[in-house]
Structure formats: C-alpha cells, structure tokens
Design an enzyme around this catalytic site. Sequence first.
Site, PDB file in Angstrom:
ATOM      1  N   CYS A  73      -7.568  18.488   8.937  1.00  0.00           N
ATOM      2  CA  CYS A  73      -7.923  17.288   8.189  1.00  0.00           C
ATOM      3  C   CYS A  73      -8.844  16.421   9.045  1.00  0.00           C
ATOM      4  O   CYS A  73      -8.532  16.135  10.202  1.00  0.00           O
ATOM      5  CB  CYS A  73      -6.663  16.516   7.830  1.00  0.00           C
ATOM      6  SG  CYS A  73      -6.983  14.916   7.037  1.00  0.00           S
ATOM      7  N   CYS A  76      -7.053  12.879  10.144  1.00  0.00           N
ATOM      8  CA  CYS A  76      -5.991  12.723  11.154  1.00  0.00           C
ATOM      9  C   CYS A  76      -5.839  13.925  12.067  1.00  0.00           C
ATOM     10  O   CYS A  76      -4.932  13.957  12.900  1.00  0.00           O
ATOM     11  CB  CYS A  76      -4.660  12.420  10.477  1.00  0.00           C
ATOM     12  SG  CYS A  76      -4.015  13.802   9.498  1.00  0.00           S
ATOM     13  N   CYS A 121      -3.524  15.587   2.316  1.00  0.00           N
ATOM     14  CA  CYS A 121      -2.894  15.734   3.626  1.00  0.00           C
ATOM     15  C   CYS A 121      -1.609  14.924   3.627  1.00  0.00           C
ATOM     16  O   CYS A 121      -1.611  13.755   3.260  1.00  0.00           O
ATOM     17  CB  CYS A 121      -3.858  15.223   4.706  1.00  0.00           C
ATOM     18  SG  CYS A 121      -3.132  15.155   6.363  1.00  0.00           S
ATOM     19  N   CYS A 144      -8.080  24.969  -3.877  1.00  0.00           N
ATOM     20  CA  CYS A 144      -9.516  24.795  -3.936  1.00  0.00           C
ATOM     21  C   CYS A 144      -9.845  23.475  -3.240  1.00  0.00           C
ATOM     22  O   CYS A 144      -9.617  22.393  -3.797  1.00  0.00           O
ATOM     23  CB  CYS A 144      -9.953  24.787  -5.402  1.00  0.00           C
ATOM     24  SG  CYS A 144     -11.722  24.911  -5.638  1.00  0.00           S
TER      25      CYS A 144
END
Length: 163
Positions: A73, A76, A121, A144
């Site tokens: 991500c 983070c 996330c 996706c």
Amino acid sequence: MSRRGILAGGAAMFLLPACMSNAEEGGFEVTRSADQWREMLSDAEYDVMREEGTEARNSSPLNAVKAPGTFHCKGCDQALFVTRTKFESGTGWPSFYAPLENAVATKPDPGLFGTRTEVHCDRCGSHLGHVFEDGPEPTGLRYCMNGISMYFEPEDGGARVIG
C-alpha cells in the site's frame, strides 16, 4: 411523516455513505488528516486512494510485473499481495486471486448499476479497488486493484516499481 419526508430521508441514507471518504470514516491504525494525505500523495493518487476513484485502464506499470515479490500500500507500506497470486485478467488492472492474510478489508460500494464490493487497506483505509467472484481457482475471486494505490517490492532486492 409525509411521503416527501420519507423520500428525502431515504435519499439521504443512500447518498451519505457514497459521499464519505475513507479519511472521514476513521478507525484505522494509520490515520492522517485530509491535508496530510494531500501533502504525501499526488492528485491522481489522492483521487483513487482517498476519494475512491479509479485509475485509467492499462495505465499502471504494475500490470507488467511478473517477478517474485510483494505489492504494498502506498498509504502505509503494508504488504497486500504477492506475485504468485497475480494473474492476467484481461481487464487492464493488476488482478490477484487472494490478498495476504489481514491485509485488506471490504465494504459494500452501492452504485447506479448495483452494489460492488470495495477493497481497501485494512491498516490505513486507502481505496485499492474491487473484488469480484469471477476469478481463477483456488478462490474464484478477482481482486481488481488500482496500481496507483500500490508499489511493488521485488523479492531479489531489485528496483521498486511504483504503480
């Protein structure tokens, strides 16, 4: 209560969740103000990751990644997916049949043409994409993802690929 009041209340209940961004929902381990997110992300990244936008089809360099490694991500640095679960879906977005354990969460994403399942996330709430039930075995799922929400860290220590 009048019919107009019932209709207005129903419309508000439908539209309010769609207008809220992940940044306003809170409850994540990593939190930042909208200004802090805007400072660290490009306009395009902010649109996708915080406003639940979608990057252009076939625009992500992560589509071509096939080397062993981990997708993280951008919000983070949490590890989200590994290459061995990636597959060519033909959609124009990086697709995976499974995330890493305790890496993502989902929520309903109502729209004009029905409700999809949004993936974000679970550490910072950044919007990643959607999950569909038309993927390959062993899960039958297709995560996706917007490549712009992630970066790729190769297993061999090579150069990071930014989505």
